[in-house]
Design a protein around this motif. Structure first.
Motif, PDB file in Angstrom:
ATOM      1  N   ALA A 120      -0.126   4.283   3.259  1.00 50.10           N
ATOM      2  CA  ALA A 120      -0.064   5.546   2.522  1.00 50.10           C
ATOM      3  C   ALA A 120      -0.382   5.328   1.053  1.00 50.10           C
ATOM      4  CB  ALA A 120       1.311   6.183   2.683  1.00 50.10           C
ATOM      5  N   VAL A 121       0.103   4.244   0.477  1.00 52.99           N
ATOM      6  CA  VAL A 121      -0.195   3.920  -0.922  1.00 52.99           C
ATOM      7  C   VAL A 121      -1.683   3.624  -1.088  1.00 52.99           C
ATOM      8  CG1 VAL A 121       0.264   2.301  -2.789  1.00 52.99           C
ATOM      9  CG2 VAL A 121       2.143   3.104  -1.362  1.00 52.99           C
ATOM     10  N   LEU A 122      -2.246   2.863  -0.171  1.00 49.18           N
ATOM     11  CA  LEU A 122      -3.664   2.534  -0.236  1.00 49.18           C
ATOM     12  C   LEU A 122      -4.526   3.795  -0.118  1.00 49.18           C
ATOM     13  CD1 LEU A 122      -5.670   0.194  -0.450  1.00 49.18           C
ATOM     14  CD2 LEU A 122      -5.662   0.089   2.031  1.00 49.18           C
ATOM     15  N   ASN A 123      -4.168   4.682   0.778  1.00 52.72           N
ATOM     16  CA  ASN A 123      -4.899   5.943   0.907  1.00 52.72           C
ATOM     17  C   ASN A 123      -4.795   6.783  -0.364  1.00 52.72           C
ATOM     18  OD1 ASN A 123      -5.911   5.530   3.462  1.00 52.72           O
ATOM     19  ND2 ASN A 123      -4.118   6.407   4.463  1.00 52.72           N
ATOM     20  N   ALA A 124      -3.632   6.770  -1.011  1.00 48.59           N
ATOM     21  CA  ALA A 124      -3.472   7.504  -2.267  1.00 48.59           C
ATOM     22  C   ALA A 124      -4.345   6.898  -3.363  1.00 48.59           C
ATOM     23  CB  ALA A 124      -2.005   7.496  -2.692  1.00 48.59           C
ATOM     24  N   ILE A 125      -4.435   5.575  -3.410  1.00 50.86           N
ATOM     25  CA  ILE A 125      -5.296   4.916  -4.398  1.00 50.86           C
ATOM     26  C   ILE A 125      -6.750   5.298  -4.158  1.00 50.86           C
ATOM     27  CG2 ILE A 125      -6.174   2.673  -5.154  1.00 50.86           C
ATOM     28  CD1 ILE A 125      -3.313   1.590  -4.642  1.00 50.86           C
ATOM     29  N   PHE A 126      -7.185   5.285  -2.910  1.00 46.78           N
ATOM     30  CA  PHE A 126      -8.556   5.694  -2.591  1.00 46.78           C
ATOM     31  C   PHE A 126      -8.804   7.150  -2.987  1.00 46.78           C
ATOM     32  CE2 PHE A 126      -8.855   2.357   0.986  1.00 46.78           C
ATOM     33  CZ  PHE A 126      -9.328   1.420   0.091  1.00 46.78           C
ATOM     34  N   TYR A 127      -7.831   7.999  -2.784  1.00 46.90           N
ATOM     35  CA  TYR A 127      -7.957   9.404  -3.152  1.00 46.90           C
ATOM     36  C   TYR A 127      -8.153   9.540  -4.658  1.00 46.90           C
ATOM     37  CZ  TYR A 127      -6.972  14.364  -3.628  1.00 46.90           C
ATOM     38  OH  TYR A 127      -7.059  15.693  -3.926  1.00 46.90           O
ATOM     39  N   VAL A 128      -7.356   8.841  -5.439  1.00 47.37           N
ATOM     40  CA  VAL A 128      -7.458   8.921  -6.902  1.00 47.37           C
ATOM     41  C   VAL A 128      -8.819   8.410  -7.367  1.00 47.37           C
ATOM     42  CG1 VAL A 128      -6.536   7.977  -9.058  1.00 47.37           C
ATOM     43  CG2 VAL A 128      -4.981   8.819  -7.305  1.00 47.37           C
ATOM     44  N   VAL A 129      -9.292   7.322  -6.770  1.00 46.22           N
ATOM     45  CA  VAL A 129     -10.575   6.749  -7.178  1.00 46.22           C
ATOM     46  C   VAL A 129     -11.734   7.678  -6.819  1.00 46.22           C
ATOM     47  CG1 VAL A 129     -12.168   4.840  -6.730  1.00 46.22           C
ATOM     48  CG2 VAL A 129      -9.758   4.374  -7.113  1.00 46.22           C
ATOM     49  N   THR A 130     -11.713   8.240  -5.623  1.00 48.91           N
ATOM     50  CA  THR A 130     -12.837   9.069  -5.197  1.00 48.91           C
ATOM     51  C   THR A 130     -12.824  10.449  -5.836  1.00 48.91           C
ATOM     52  OG1 THR A 130     -11.645   9.810  -3.228  1.00 48.91           O
ATOM     53  CG2 THR A 130     -13.104   7.898  -2.994  1.00 48.91           C
ATOM     54  N   GLN A 131     -11.647  11.024  -6.058  1.00 45.76           N
ATOM     55  CA  GLN A 131     -11.562  12.373  -6.613  1.00 45.76           C
ATOM     56  C   GLN A 131     -11.556  12.387  -8.135  1.00 45.76           C
ATOM     57  OE1 GLN A 131     -11.810  15.137  -4.737  1.00 45.76           O
ATOM     58  NE2 GLN A 131     -12.075  13.717  -3.039  1.00 45.76           N
ATOM     59  N   GLY A 132     -11.214  11.264  -8.742  1.00 49.05           N
ATOM     60  CA  GLY A 132     -11.200  11.195 -10.196  1.00 49.05           C
ATOM     61  C   GLY A 132     -10.037  11.925 -10.827  1.00 49.05           C
ATOM     62  N   CYS A 133      -8.965  12.095 -10.099  1.00 43.50           N
ATOM     63  CA  CYS A 133      -7.809  12.792 -10.660  1.00 43.50           C
ATOM     64  C   CYS A 133      -6.772  11.782 -11.162  1.00 43.50           C
ATOM     65  CB  CYS A 133      -7.183  13.711  -9.625  1.00 43.50           C
ATOM     66  SG  CYS A 133      -6.443  12.862  -8.228  1.00 43.50           S
ATOM     67  N   LYS A 134      -5.770  12.287 -11.844  1.00 36.84           N
ATOM     68  CA  LYS A 134      -4.697  11.434 -12.321  1.00 36.84           C
ATOM     69  C   LYS A 134      -3.738  11.151 -11.178  1.00 36.84           C
ATOM     70  CE  LYS A 134      -4.887  13.058 -17.019  1.00 36.84           C
ATOM     71  NZ  LYS A 134      -4.175  13.680 -18.128  1.00 36.84           N
ATOM     72  N   TRP A 135      -3.018  10.029 -11.279  1.00 39.85           N
ATOM     73  CA  TRP A 135      -2.084   9.631 -10.226  1.00 39.85           C
ATOM     74  C   TRP A 135      -0.999  10.685 -10.036  1.00 39.85           C
ATOM     75  CZ3 TRP A 135      -2.289   6.294  -6.445  1.00 39.85           C
ATOM     76  CH2 TRP A 135      -1.132   5.960  -5.768  1.00 39.85           C
TER      77      TRP A 135
END
Length: 42
Positions: A17-32
């Motif tokens: 779940a943490v890894l998926n959240a990191i990928f989401y932040v990187v691909t979407q360009g949003c803040k954590w």
């Protein structure tokens, strides 16, 4: 993903779940702090 080491505190959050959240932040360009509630808490 490596297994948790013996003798420590058990993990409360899935590493996937943490890894998926990191990928989401990187691909979407949003803040954590702006990730959806589907992901673990920041």
């Amino acid at each position: 993903m490596p297994a948790a080491k013996p003798g420590g505190r058990p993990r409360s959050t899935s590493l996937w779940a943490v890894l998926n959240a990191i990928f989401y932040v990187v691909t979407q360009g949003c803040k954590w702090r702006a990730i959806p509630a589907d992901f673990p808490a920041w």
